[in-house]
Design a protein around this motif. Structure first.
Motif, PDB file in Angstrom:
ATOM      1  N   UNK A   1       0.830  -1.213   0.000  1.00  0.00           N
ATOM      2  CA  UNK A   1       0.000   0.000   0.000  1.00  0.00           C
ATOM      3  C   UNK A   1       0.861   1.259   0.000  1.00  0.00           C
ATOM      4  N   UNK A   2       1.932   1.245   0.792  1.00  0.00           N
ATOM      5  CA  UNK A   2       2.818   2.424   0.842  1.00  0.00           C
ATOM      6  C   UNK A   2       3.542   2.626  -0.490  1.00  0.00           C
ATOM      7  N   UNK A   3       3.837   1.511  -1.162  1.00  0.00           N
ATOM      8  CA  UNK A   3       4.503   1.616  -2.468  1.00  0.00           C
ATOM      9  C   UNK A   3       3.554   2.186  -3.515  1.00  0.00           C
ATOM     10  N   UNK A   4       2.313   1.723  -3.509  1.00  0.00           N
ATOM     11  CA  UNK A   4       1.332   2.180  -4.496  1.00  0.00           C
ATOM     12  C   UNK A   4       0.847   3.595  -4.218  1.00  0.00           C
ATOM     13  N   UNK A   5       0.860   3.983  -2.936  1.00  0.00           N
ATOM     14  CA  UNK A   5       0.405   5.322  -2.569  1.00  0.00           C
ATOM     15  C   UNK A   5       1.433   5.982  -1.645  1.00  0.00           C
TER      16      UNK A   5
ATOM     17  N   UNK B   1      14.450  -1.440  -4.391  1.00  0.00           N
ATOM     18  CA  UNK B   1      13.841  -0.847  -3.197  1.00  0.00           C
ATOM     19  C   UNK B   1      14.449   0.526  -2.924  1.00  0.00           C
ATOM     20  N   UNK B   2      15.768   0.638  -3.027  1.00  0.00           N
ATOM     21  CA  UNK B   2      16.434   1.917  -2.786  1.00  0.00           C
ATOM     22  C   UNK B   2      15.970   2.993  -3.758  1.00  0.00           C
ATOM     23  N   UNK B   3      15.646   2.574  -4.985  1.00  0.00           N
ATOM     24  CA  UNK B   3      15.229   3.528  -6.017  1.00  0.00           C
ATOM     25  C   UNK B   3      13.705   3.669  -6.104  1.00  0.00           C
ATOM     26  N   UNK B   4      13.020   3.103  -5.121  1.00  0.00           N
ATOM     27  CA  UNK B   4      11.550   3.133  -5.068  1.00  0.00           C
ATOM     28  C   UNK B   4      10.913   2.551  -6.330  1.00  0.00           C
ATOM     29  N   UNK B   5      11.484   1.464  -6.818  1.00  0.00           N
ATOM     30  CA  UNK B   5      10.939   0.772  -7.977  1.00  0.00           C
ATOM     31  C   UNK B   5      10.119  -0.441  -7.573  1.00  0.00           C
ATOM     32  N   UNK B   6      10.167  -0.798  -6.291  1.00  0.00           N
ATOM     33  CA  UNK B   6       9.383  -1.916  -5.776  1.00  0.00           C
ATOM     34  C   UNK B   6       9.178  -1.736  -4.279  1.00  0.00           C
ATOM     35  N   UNK B   7       8.207  -2.469  -3.707  1.00  0.00           N
ATOM     36  CA  UNK B   7       7.949  -2.327  -2.265  1.00  0.00           C
ATOM     37  C   UNK B   7       9.168  -2.708  -1.440  1.00  0.00           C
TER      38      UNK B   7
END
Length: 373
Positions: free
Chosen positions: A221-225, A328-334
């Motif tokens: 949820x945090x990744x999608x929003x 994850x570091x690049x906010x490409x996945x949860x």
């Protein structure tokens, strides 16, 4: 200075002329960079949690000689002995993983570790590479003869491993193990019906993990929003990359490590980005890509089916772990608590990766024939 000629028939001499020295060099580069980055990132973390400044540095530099010894020692083995070693390691890790469920301390709602004095062991880190080799053996045996139901045995062992991981729970590692096992099964000649079936099971499993495990749902949820909050480490990591730019702010001059709880482990790539810049980050990615691509290129000439499947599984695991950490570091996945191979701090992770790389180097050595020699 000792030199080895091609006529040298000693164990070390034969190893030197058959091992993939370019991969060995690339691993050495990762280990060297890891030492520098732990030295740069961990003192701030240690100071923040009340430990001596170089607590993590000392422990990491204690693990490094052990890891190098493991890599070199295992790389001397033949494929037959790699297989035997993997079977023994797998059996021991299954027992220790069960022990974590019974006597392991609970940390953040999970039981994944065993405490031995000051040393903390995560058995599942060693379970991953050993299972990849054991599964490859079973798939190869099935191809040799139908007398041994290798595929069914591999499925049963896979169910056992996944069951143990979900009981901890460790959904992220479950996904990695599943991806590696599926890739090996696919290479072994998995019929299209089973391909579709396993993909469907994977989708249902992912949905089930989202529904059954609150921490998984929270991360997704945090990744999608991202605007919903709870993304403190990701936001700081992205700021670190922006601050670092192309050339970085300079070794030791970064600030993200003073505020990131996991700056020395899961988010060490963000420290690299801030202090050394995008160019060095791309160099790190290039080294990982080189190891994986070179490994697969050597398999194109391999005649031993077990070696192909085992090495492919280990390469997939190694590459996937690097992709997940960097992603994850690049906010490409949860977010997923997974270390960057040979660069992040971590005893169990470092030693388990050493086992993986040692087996990979042993399996990729040039041999005279296709048998287990």
């Amino acid at each position: 200075m000792t030199t080895f000629t091609r006529l040298d028939r000693s164990v070390v001499g034969k190893w030197w002329w058959t091992v993939d020295r370019w991969t060995l060099l690339a691993v050495g580069i990762l280990v060297f960079m890891g030492g520098i980055m732990v030295l740069a990132a961990s003192p701030s973390v240690a100071n923040r949690i009340g430990l001596e400044n170089f607590h993590f540095v000392k422990r990491q530099f204690l693990y490094l000689p052990m890891a190098i010894t493991i890599i070199l020692g295992i790389s001397l083995l033949s494929p037959l002995w790699v297989r035997r070693f993997a079977v023994i390691l797998f059996g021991g890790c299954v027992v220790l993983t069960i022990a974590t469920l019974l006597i392991g301390p609970e940390v953040k709602g999970a039981r994944r570790w065993l405490q031995f004095g000051s040393f903390t062991l995560q058995p599942t880190e060693f379970l991953k590479p050993s299972f990849a080799v054991v599964a490859a053996w079973m798939f190869a045996e099935q191809r040799k003869s139908d007398e041994l139901p290798g595929n069914l045995i591999s499925m049963a062992l896979f169910a056992l491993v996944v069951g143990l991981l979900l009981m901890q729970p460790d959904v992220g590692m479950t996904l990695v193990v599943s991806a590696v096992w599926f890739a090996q099964f696919f290479l072994a000649g998995l019929p299209i019906f089973w391909v579709v079936l396993f993909i469907a099971v994977g989708i249902v499993g992912a949905a089930g993990a989202y529904a059954l495990f609150p921490h998984v749902a929270s991360r997704v949820d945090r990744f999608l929003d991202p605007s919903g909050g709870g993304n403190y480490q990701i936001e700081r990591a992205m700021e670190a990359f922006q601050t670092g730019g192309f050339l970085g702010v300079g070794p030791g001059d970064g600030s993200v490590k003073t505020v990131l709880p996991d700056a020395h482990t899961d988010f060490i790539f963000a420290v690299v980005g801030e202090e050394f810049g995008v160019i060095v980050c791309l160099m790190v990615v290039a080294v990982f890509a080189f190891i994986v691509l070179r490994g697969f290129s050597r398999l194109l000439e391999e005649k031993n089916f077990f070696v192909v499947l085992a090495a492919a599984g280990l390469l997939t695991q190694f590459g996937l772990q690097a992709i997940i950490n960097i992603g994850v570091n690049l906010r490409l996945m949860p977010t997923k608590g997974m270390t960057l191979p040979f660069i992040s701090y971590g005893g169990s992770s470092m030693l388990a990766l050493a086992v993986l790389m040692g087996m990979l180097l042993a399996l990729s050595r040039r041999r005279a024939g296709a048998g287990d020699i």
